[in-house]
Design a protein around this motif. Structure first.
Motif, mmCIF file in Angstrom:
data_model
loop_
_atom_site.group_PDB
_atom_site.id
_atom_site.type_symbol
_atom_site.label_atom_id
_atom_site.label_comp_id
_atom_site.label_asym_id
_atom_site.label_seq_id
_atom_site.Cartn_x
_atom_site.Cartn_y
_atom_site.Cartn_z
ATOM 1 N N HIS A 79 0.819 -1.215 0.000
ATOM 2 C CA HIS A 79 0.000 0.000 0.000
ATOM 3 C C HIS A 79 0.850 1.262 0.000
ATOM 4 C CE1 HIS A 79 -2.594 -3.285 1.367
ATOM 5 N NE2 HIS A 79 -3.519 -2.643 0.684
ATOM 6 N N LYS A 80 2.047 1.149 -0.592
ATOM 7 C CA LYS A 80 2.898 2.319 -0.771
ATOM 8 C C LYS A 80 2.231 3.289 -1.740
ATOM 9 C CE LYS A 80 7.154 -0.347 -0.099
ATOM 10 N NZ LYS A 80 8.429 -0.807 -0.717
ATOM 11 N N GLN A 81 2.639 4.544 -1.648
ATOM 12 C CA GLN A 81 2.024 5.533 -2.530
ATOM 13 C C GLN A 81 2.298 5.230 -4.002
ATOM 14 O OE1 GLN A 81 2.232 9.534 -1.085
ATOM 15 N NE2 GLN A 81 1.598 10.436 -3.011
ATOM 16 N N ASP A 82 3.474 4.686 -4.312
ATOM 17 C CA ASP A 82 3.765 4.336 -5.698
ATOM 18 C C ASP A 82 2.810 3.265 -6.225
ATOM 19 O OD1 ASP A 82 5.785 6.153 -5.879
ATOM 20 O OD2 ASP A 82 7.428 4.714 -5.817
ATOM 21 N N THR A 83 2.446 2.324 -5.365
ATOM 22 C CA THR A 83 1.500 1.277 -5.767
ATOM 23 C C THR A 83 0.125 1.870 -6.028
ATOM 24 O OG1 THR A 83 2.714 -0.324 -4.420
ATOM 25 C CG2 THR A 83 0.495 -0.940 -5.090
ATOM 26 N N LEU A 84 -0.264 2.851 -5.216
ATOM 27 C CA LEU A 84 -1.542 3.530 -5.437
ATOM 28 C C LEU A 84 -1.486 4.390 -6.697
ATOM 29 C CD1 LEU A 84 -2.335 4.530 -1.750
ATOM 30 C CD2 LEU A 84 -3.401 2.702 -3.081
ATOM 31 N N ARG A 85 -0.327 4.947 -6.986
ATOM 32 C CA ARG A 85 -0.164 5.686 -8.251
ATOM 33 C C ARG A 85 -0.430 4.760 -9.431
ATOM 34 N NH1 ARG A 85 4.484 8.378 -5.438
ATOM 35 N NH2 ARG A 85 4.071 10.632 -5.449
ATOM 36 N N GLU A 86 0.120 3.561 -9.358
ATOM 37 C CA GLU A 86 -0.097 2.600 -10.437
ATOM 38 C C GLU A 86 -1.574 2.244 -10.555
ATOM 39 O OE1 GLU A 86 2.411 -0.710 -9.596
ATOM 40 O OE2 GLU A 86 4.278 0.372 -9.941
ATOM 41 N N LYS A 87 -2.218 2.065 -9.424
ATOM 42 C CA LYS A 87 -3.644 1.700 -9.427
ATOM 43 C C LYS A 87 -4.491 2.768 -10.116
ATOM 44 C CE LYS A 87 -7.586 0.755 -6.356
ATOM 45 N NZ LYS A 87 -8.102 -0.356 -7.195
ATOM 46 N N LYS A 96 -3.294 5.048 -12.194
ATOM 47 C CA LYS A 96 -2.668 5.435 -13.460
ATOM 48 C C LYS A 96 -2.035 6.828 -13.407
ATOM 49 C CE LYS A 96 -5.583 2.388 -16.251
ATOM 50 N NZ LYS A 96 -6.074 1.596 -15.098
ATOM 51 N N LEU A 97 -1.276 7.059 -12.348
ATOM 52 C CA LEU A 97 -0.539 8.307 -12.192
ATOM 53 C C LEU A 97 0.927 8.077 -12.528
ATOM 54 C CD1 LEU A 97 -2.108 9.461 -8.810
ATOM 55 C CD2 LEU A 97 -2.681 10.301 -11.097
ATOM 56 N N GLY A 98 1.600 9.086 -13.043
ATOM 57 C CA GLY A 98 2.997 8.955 -13.428
ATOM 58 C C GLY A 98 3.904 8.733 -12.231
ATOM 59 N N LEU A 99 5.021 8.057 -12.469
ATOM 60 C CA LEU A 99 5.959 7.737 -11.398
ATOM 61 C C LEU A 99 7.201 8.625 -11.410
ATOM 62 C CD1 LEU A 99 5.805 3.818 -11.494
ATOM 63 C CD2 LEU A 99 4.537 5.375 -10.000
ATOM 64 N N LYS A 120 4.894 16.985 -5.999
ATOM 65 C CA LYS A 120 4.368 15.845 -6.770
ATOM 66 C C LYS A 120 3.611 14.892 -5.865
ATOM 67 C CE LYS A 120 4.446 12.805 -10.356
ATOM 68 N NZ LYS A 120 4.078 11.515 -9.792
ATOM 69 N N ASP A 121 4.156 14.593 -4.692
ATOM 70 C CA ASP A 121 3.512 13.650 -3.770
ATOM 71 C C ASP A 121 2.151 14.166 -3.322
ATOM 72 O OD1 ASP A 121 5.658 11.978 -4.019
ATOM 73 O OD2 ASP A 121 6.473 12.339 -2.026
ATOM 74 N N VAL A 122 2.054 15.457 -3.042
ATOM 75 C CA VAL A 122 0.783 16.027 -2.575
ATOM 76 C C VAL A 122 -0.265 16.011 -3.685
ATOM 77 C CG1 VAL A 122 -0.339 18.182 -1.896
ATOM 78 C CG2 VAL A 122 1.699 17.417 -0.699
#
Length: 231
Positions: free
Chosen positions: A129-137, A139-142, A150-152
Motif C-alpha cells: 500500500h505504498k504511494q507508488d502502488t496507489l499511483r499505479e492503481k 494510473k498516475l505517473g511515477l 508531486k507527492d501532494v
C-alpha cells in the motif's frame, strides 16, 4: 473545516532526529497551497539525497523552519483535517516535533487522516500500500516521486478516489479505527488475523514488534487474541 493534504521531505527517517527540508500543504476545497524549502541547519546525507533529489545547495540559503511556522499555521487554520500517507507514524510526528522544537503547540482542532490505513482497508488485495502502488492503481505517473509537490498532488487524486461515496467523517473514522484483516509480515504473512497461532503472538509480545506496530497490537486486542490487563 479545511481538508489539507500535505507532504514533508526530510533529512532522514527517524522522526525524533530528522529535520524538514521541503513541505507542501494543499487545501483540497479551495485548491490553494503553500510550499517551500527549509534550511535544516545540518547536512543532508547522500543516501537521502538519492531518494528525493534535494541537495544541500538547494536549501543552504533558505529560511530555517521557525521562519515558516506562521505561514503554515495560518494556512492550516485552527480546525482542519490533515491528510498524508503514513501520516500517523511519520508525517504527523515529524511536523509536531518540528513545531514543538520551535515553541509552537499543534492545535487541538487538527484531526489526522492517514491514507495508508485507508488504502489497507479499501484495497486489501494490493501487493502493498505504498504511494507508488496507489499511483499505479490510479494510473498516475511515477516520475519525480518523493518530491513534496508531486507527492501532494498525486495524493490529492488518490484521496478523491478514496472519497467517492464516503464523507470526510467516515474516512476519518476509517483511518483512526483501522485494524488489519491479515498478518502484514513475518512467516505468517497473509494469514487471517484469527488464524495466526497463539504461540507466535506470544513470541511477538516478548519482542519490541508491538512498540513499532501499534496498529497490529490494536488488531490482536480487538480480535481477542491479546488481553490487556486493566489497572
Amino acid at each position: 473545516m479545511n481538508t489539507i493534504i500535505f507532504d514533508l521531505e526530510t533529512t532522514g527517517l527517524d522522526v525524533t532526529k530528522v529535520s524538514i527540508i521541503e513541505y507542501m500543504f494543499y487545501n483540497i476545497k479551495t485548491h490553494e497551497y503553500i510550499s517551500g524549502f527549509v534550511n535544516p541547519e545540518c547536512e543532508i546525507p547522500p543516501e537521502v539525497i538519492k531518494i528525493h533529489g534535494i541537495t544541500n545547495m538547494d536549501v543552504e540559503d533558505k529560511p530555517v523552519f521557525k521562519e515558516h511556522i506562521d505561514k503554515i499555521m495560518e494556512f492550516i487554520g485552527p480546525k482542519a483535517y490533515l491528510v498524508a500517507h503514513n501520516a500517523i507514524r511519520y508525517d504527523i510526528p515529524l511536523l509536531y516535533n518540528e513545531l514543538k522544537r520551535n515553541g509552537q503547540t499543534p492545535l487541538k482542532g487538527w484531526k489526522v487522516i492517514d491514507t495508508l490505513r485507508i488504502a489497507r482497508t479499501l484495497y486489501p488485495d494490493l501487493k502493498n500500500h505504498k504511494q507508488d502502488t496507489l499511483r499505479e492503481k490510479f494510473k498516475l505517473g511515477l516520475n519525480n516521486n518523493h518530491q513534496a509537490n508531486k507527492d501532494v498532488l498525486d495524493l490529492g487524486v488518490i484521496f478523491c478516489n478514496m472519497s467517492k461515496g464516503r464523507s470526510i467523517k467516515e474516512l476519518y473514522k476509517m483511518s483512526n479505527e483501522f485494524t488489519y484483516t491479515r498478518m502484514p509480515f513475518g512467516k505468517h504473512r497473509g494469514k487471517l488475523i484469527c488464524e495466526v497461532p497463539d504461540d507466535y503472538i506470544k513470541w511477538m509480545l516478548g519482542t519490541d514488534i508491538f512498540y513499532q506496530e501499534e496498529d497490529l497490537m490494536r488488531t490482536f486486542v480487538k480480535a481477542g487474541k491479546i488481553e490487556i490487563e486493566k489497572e
